[in-house]
Design an enzyme around this catalytic site. Sequence first.
Site, PDB file in Angstrom:
ATOM      1  N   GLU A   1       0.458  -1.735   0.304  1.00  0.00           N
ATOM      2  CA  GLU A   1      -0.094   0.149   0.262  1.00  0.00           C
ATOM      3  C   GLU A   1       1.234   1.476   0.176  1.00  0.00           C
ATOM      4  O   GLU A   1       2.022   1.679   0.603  1.00  0.00           O
ATOM      5  CB  GLU A   1      -1.366  -0.109   1.078  1.00  0.00           C
TER       6      GLU A   1
ATOM      7  N   ASP B   1      -6.918   1.649  -8.532  1.00  0.00           N
ATOM      8  CA  ASP B   1      -5.334   2.607  -8.094  1.00  0.00           C
ATOM      9  C   ASP B   1      -4.378   0.837  -8.253  1.00  0.00           C
ATOM     10  O   ASP B   1      -4.509   0.107  -8.665  1.00  0.00           O
ATOM     11  CB  ASP B   1      -5.914   2.261  -6.590  1.00  0.00           C
TER      12      ASP B   1
END
Length: 252
Positions: free
Chosen positions: A116, A164
């Site tokens: 992330e 993303d």
Amino acid sequence: MIPRLSPGVCFVFACVLLAGCGGFPTGPEADAIAVPSPNHNARRPNFVIIHDTSNDSVAPALRTLTDPARQVSAHYLIGRDGTLYQLVDEERRAWHAGASWWGGNTDLNSASIGIELDNTGAEPYPDAQIVRLLELLKGLKERYRIPTGNFLGHGDVAPGRKVDPSRYFPWQRLASAGFGLWCDEPPLTPIPDLSDPLVALQAIGYDVANPAAAMAAFRRHYLGIDAAGEASEAERRLLQCLVIAKRNSGTV
């Protein structure tokens, strides 16, 4: 007088002792006789999946990724300043990819490392963050022999559901360091067996069940744009070039 036991009974007795000493965790087959074998090793990840947190700072992302009720996690989180957080052991299955598909693999969580990045999805990625990411990727590639073409974004493996990392993500920079496919000089003439964009997308690895979503994911990754519509001739050549690059890299 202690009775003599046959070799077979001794072997079974030794196995029972090993089981009782914690040779294996208790599972659904708790009544099985444990016979530990030395012939095994840790399962290694074959992919790296990169995500955006969609947060303004690290703190809420850490809360989400460590909250049992949310049931979402990743192996690593990298802050905007380059700070690296490890949340899940690399040998464990983190819950980051969700429903996903790449080259026929439908369980990317079991085959990947999830990373992330602290980013809202609407901003450039700080250099400190990307430098730390490249350092992490280098170690992962060396440890697990991850193929060059298997460094992907969440939007690549879940087109239409995830977008993303965003169009601002520097995929070309990663590819130049050996993490991901790239193609600077597409062929000038079409390649007959790859003339259909969907065939080329699928050959790269994309799920083409939703053709528009797959094309959008490709454009975001390789062109840095969010756009819809039919593939242009230049995009068709780029798709073909990427398939060739994948074949030449030996990516599986």
